[in-house]
Motif scaffolding. Structure first.
Motif, PDB file in Angstrom:
ATOM      1  N   VAL A  25      -4.961   1.454  -0.726  1.00 20.56           N
ATOM      2  CA  VAL A  25      -4.421   0.152  -0.320  1.00 20.56           C
ATOM      3  C   VAL A  25      -2.903   0.248  -0.232  1.00 20.56           C
ATOM      4  O   VAL A  25      -2.294  -0.234   0.732  1.00 20.56           O
ATOM      5  CB  VAL A  25      -4.855  -0.956  -1.309  1.00 20.56           C
ATOM      6  N   LEU A  26      -2.278   0.876  -1.215  1.00 17.21           N
ATOM      7  CA  LEU A  26      -0.824   1.045  -1.176  1.00 17.21           C
ATOM      8  C   LEU A  26      -0.407   1.909   0.003  1.00 17.21           C
ATOM      9  O   LEU A  26       0.623   1.659   0.632  1.00 17.21           O
ATOM     10  CB  LEU A  26      -0.327   1.641  -2.492  1.00 17.21           C
ATOM     11  N   ALA A  27      -1.212   2.929   0.305  1.00 16.71           N
ATOM     12  CA  ALA A  27      -0.902   3.774   1.460  1.00 16.71           C
ATOM     13  C   ALA A  27      -0.936   2.966   2.756  1.00 16.71           C
ATOM     14  O   ALA A  27      -0.168   3.234   3.689  1.00 16.71           O
ATOM     15  CB  ALA A  27      -1.888   4.945   1.536  1.00 16.71           C
ATOM     16  N   SER A  28      -1.802   1.952   2.806  1.00 12.44           N
ATOM     17  CA  SER A  28      -1.874   1.094   3.994  1.00 12.44           C
ATOM     18  C   SER A  28      -0.574   0.317   4.205  1.00 12.44           C
ATOM     19  O   SER A  28      -0.257  -0.065   5.323  1.00 12.44           O
ATOM     20  CB  SER A  28      -3.019   0.092   3.875  1.00 12.44           C
ATOM     21  N   LEU A  29       0.133   0.089   3.120  1.00  9.81           N
ATOM     22  CA  LEU A  29       1.374  -0.683   3.190  1.00  9.81           C
ATOM     23  C   LEU A  29       2.593   0.182   3.497  1.00  9.81           C
ATOM     24  O   LEU A  29       3.650  -0.347   3.798  1.00  9.81           O
ATOM     25  CB  LEU A  29       1.598  -1.427   1.869  1.00  9.81           C
ATOM     26  N   THR A  30       2.450   1.490   3.411  1.00 11.87           N
ATOM     27  CA  THR A  30       3.587   2.377   3.639  1.00 11.87           C
ATOM     28  C   THR A  30       3.887   2.487   5.126  1.00 11.87           C
ATOM     29  O   THR A  30       3.060   2.135   5.973  1.00 11.87           O
ATOM     30  CB  THR A  30       3.293   3.779   3.079  1.00 11.87           C
ATOM     31  N   PRO A  31       5.054   2.996   5.479  1.00  8.30           N
ATOM     32  CA  PRO A  31       5.401   3.118   6.905  1.00  8.30           C
ATOM     33  C   PRO A  31       4.444   4.006   7.702  1.00  8.30           C
ATOM     34  O   PRO A  31       4.353   3.870   8.921  1.00  8.30           O
ATOM     35  CB  PRO A  31       6.806   3.747   6.860  1.00  8.30           C
ATOM     36  N   LEU A  32       3.708   4.909   7.051  1.00 18.51           N
ATOM     37  CA  LEU A  32       2.783   5.766   7.797  1.00 18.51           C
ATOM     38  C   LEU A  32       1.681   4.940   8.458  1.00 18.51           C
ATOM     39  O   LEU A  32       1.374   5.135   9.638  1.00 18.51           O
ATOM     40  CB  LEU A  32       2.170   6.807   6.856  1.00 18.51           C
TER      41      LEU A  32
END
Length: 147
Positions: A25-32
């Motif tokens: 979920v946090l990765a979904s929020l990153t610029p990637l």
């Protein structure tokens, strides 16, 4: 999203997960992956949130917390269960203190299966939730039920 007058905001709750889905979920929020390109913002206040993102299985300790967060959210709202634990309880389903998935406690609109769910699947689930949220807004505006 014709009836939405603002960007949809998400509140995320970790209901006793192994943190695998939380990291995604946090990765979904990153610029990637950049979920903000859909106008979606992560908030910590349920009174500002339109989408309730839940990871992990429901147990006796967090059952009331989930209900409390859900009840504080303005209506209409949508609930997304992320990961197999949120969908069905996963490998913890038979444990003595696990009630099962999030659907055992509150109504879930979108399920995102996987262990752990990939960021692409989470974003897809949130976009599906936006469509459901739009339908609920239309129903509310026409005088129907919302949730």
């Amino acid at each position: 999203m014709s009836y939405l007058t603002k960007s949809p905001w998400i509140i995320h709750y970790d209901a006793s997960s192994c943190n695998g889905c939380d990291i995604e979920v946090l990765a979904s929020l990153t610029p990637l992956y950049d979920v903000e390109r859909f106008g979606i913002i992560n908030t910590g206040n349920p009174k500002h949130a339109d989408i309730f993102l839940v990871t992990g299985s429901v147990n006796e300790q967090n059952k009331e917390v989930i209900k409390n967060i859900y009840d504080q959210m303005p209506k209409p709202n949508v609930v997304v269960g992320v990961g197999i634990c949120a969908c069905s309880g996963g490998v913890f389903r038979e444990c003595y203190n696990v009630s099962g998935g999030v659907g055992e406690i509150i109504p879930v609109d979108v399920y995102v299966p996987g262990c752990s769910a990939k960021p692409e699947a989470i974003i897809d689930g949130v976009v599906k939730a936006l469509g459901i949220l739009d339908q609920k807004y239309k129903a509310l505006k026409e005088g129907g039920g919302s949730n």
